[in-house]
Design an enzyme around this catalytic site. Sequence first.
Site, mmCIF file in Angstrom:
data_model
loop_
_atom_site.group_PDB
_atom_site.id
_atom_site.type_symbol
_atom_site.label_atom_id
_atom_site.label_comp_id
_atom_site.label_asym_id
_atom_site.label_seq_id
_atom_site.Cartn_x
_atom_site.Cartn_y
_atom_site.Cartn_z
ATOM 1 N N ASP A 1 8.640 5.606 8.584
ATOM 2 C CA ASP A 1 8.007 5.039 9.756
ATOM 3 C C ASP A 1 6.923 6.015 10.195
ATOM 4 O O ASP A 1 7.099 7.240 10.122
ATOM 5 C CB ASP A 1 9.010 4.805 10.891
ATOM 6 N N THR A 2 5.797 5.456 10.607
ATOM 7 C CA THR A 2 4.626 6.269 10.908
ATOM 8 C C THR A 2 4.091 5.941 12.292
ATOM 9 O O THR A 2 4.108 4.780 12.692
ATOM 10 C CB THR A 2 3.522 6.008 9.854
ATOM 11 N N HIS B 1 0.841 -1.211 0.000
ATOM 12 C CA HIS B 1 0.000 0.000 0.000
ATOM 13 C C HIS B 1 0.871 1.254 0.000
ATOM 14 O O HIS B 1 0.592 2.226 -0.695
ATOM 15 C CB HIS B 1 -0.899 0.034 1.232
ATOM 16 N N TYR C 1 -4.907 2.184 10.018
ATOM 17 C CA TYR C 1 -5.926 2.932 10.756
ATOM 18 C C TYR C 1 -6.795 3.813 9.840
ATOM 19 O O TYR C 1 -7.615 4.584 10.333
ATOM 20 C CB TYR C 1 -5.255 3.816 11.816
ATOM 21 N N PHE D 1 -5.199 1.433 4.252
ATOM 22 C CA PHE D 1 -4.731 0.331 5.100
ATOM 23 C C PHE D 1 -4.619 0.836 6.534
ATOM 24 O O PHE D 1 -4.834 2.021 6.816
ATOM 25 C CB PHE D 1 -3.376 -0.202 4.596
HETATM 26 P P1 IMP Z 1 4.757 1.562 9.963
HETATM 27 O O1 IMP Z 1 5.225 2.884 9.492
HETATM 28 O O2 IMP Z 1 4.593 0.633 8.808
HETATM 29 O O3 IMP Z 1 5.581 1.002 11.073
HETATM 30 O O4 IMP Z 1 3.287 1.776 10.495
HETATM 31 C C1 IMP Z 1 2.927 1.825 11.850
HETATM 32 C C2 IMP Z 1 1.448 1.532 11.965
HETATM 33 O O5 IMP Z 1 0.699 2.631 11.456
HETATM 34 C C3 IMP Z 1 0.962 0.297 11.240
HETATM 35 O O6 IMP Z 1 -0.048 -0.295 12.015
HETATM 36 C C4 IMP Z 1 0.389 0.838 9.952
HETATM 37 O O7 IMP Z 1 -0.649 0.022 9.458
HETATM 38 C C5 IMP Z 1 -0.138 2.180 10.420
HETATM 39 N N1 IMP Z 1 -0.050 3.145 9.327
HETATM 40 C C6 IMP Z 1 1.071 3.600 8.718
HETATM 41 N N2 IMP Z 1 0.764 4.474 7.754
HETATM 42 C C7 IMP Z 1 -0.588 4.552 7.744
HETATM 43 C C8 IMP Z 1 -1.500 5.267 6.927
HETATM 44 O O8 IMP Z 1 -1.155 5.998 6.004
HETATM 45 N N3 IMP Z 1 -2.799 5.087 7.222
HETATM 46 C C9 IMP Z 1 -3.238 4.277 8.246
HETATM 47 N N4 IMP Z 1 -2.431 3.572 9.004
HETATM 48 C C10 IMP Z 1 -1.108 3.709 8.755
#
Ligand code: IMP
Length: 193
Positions: free
Chosen positions: A68-69, A11, A151, A149
Amino acid sequence: MRLCFASNNAHKLDEIRPLLPAKVQLLSLNDIGCHEELPETQDTIEGNARQKAQYVWDHFGVACFADDTGLEVTALGGAPGVYSARYAGPQRLAEDNVAKLLHELRSHTDRTARFRTVVALVLPDGTTHEFAGAVEGRISPELHGSGGFGYDPVFVPVEGDGRTFAEMPLAEKNGLSHRSRAVAGLVAFLGEK
Ligand code: IMP
């Protein structure tokens, strides 16, 4: 310029691809022969982004960037934040994470939240650079939409019209999102190279 995006999340790759200039040849982890799980053991999103990009550079010698988010919810003191992926446990299931979030927020009236992304870039000369992006919003009490995807089904950006990210076409989410804002910094930087 060949640049790997250090993520196994298809995604994210779909979101990022249309944001990059034509001069960037975007490679996936698969393209560079990286089939392992990238380490993400830091306690900040900055640290995790850096760790993932550095891992690819150290093990594969390919210029790359990682993101990273974290979802920071005001009423939960900024949680789940850096632990957003594992909020409901190590199995990292989006459905469980969202269910836990709605449960934790059930008695709160303040539903404000923000997504924050950090993109870390490692260039062929080994130098590292970081770019940040954020979007303010609120957590809807129910899930809406089937796009996106993580949240997305419960995140309503304040700059939108009340729909969640999961109810928006990809281009519309990209017009507002934390990730696209961080990637805009990356693109501006690459334009100067
Ligand atoms: P990571 O950056 O892949 O470690 O994401 C951390 C968490 O935040 C994971 O549960 C991802 O599914 C969620 N996440 C990251 N980016 C998004 C987004 O753009 N929309 C919704 N959830 C996100």
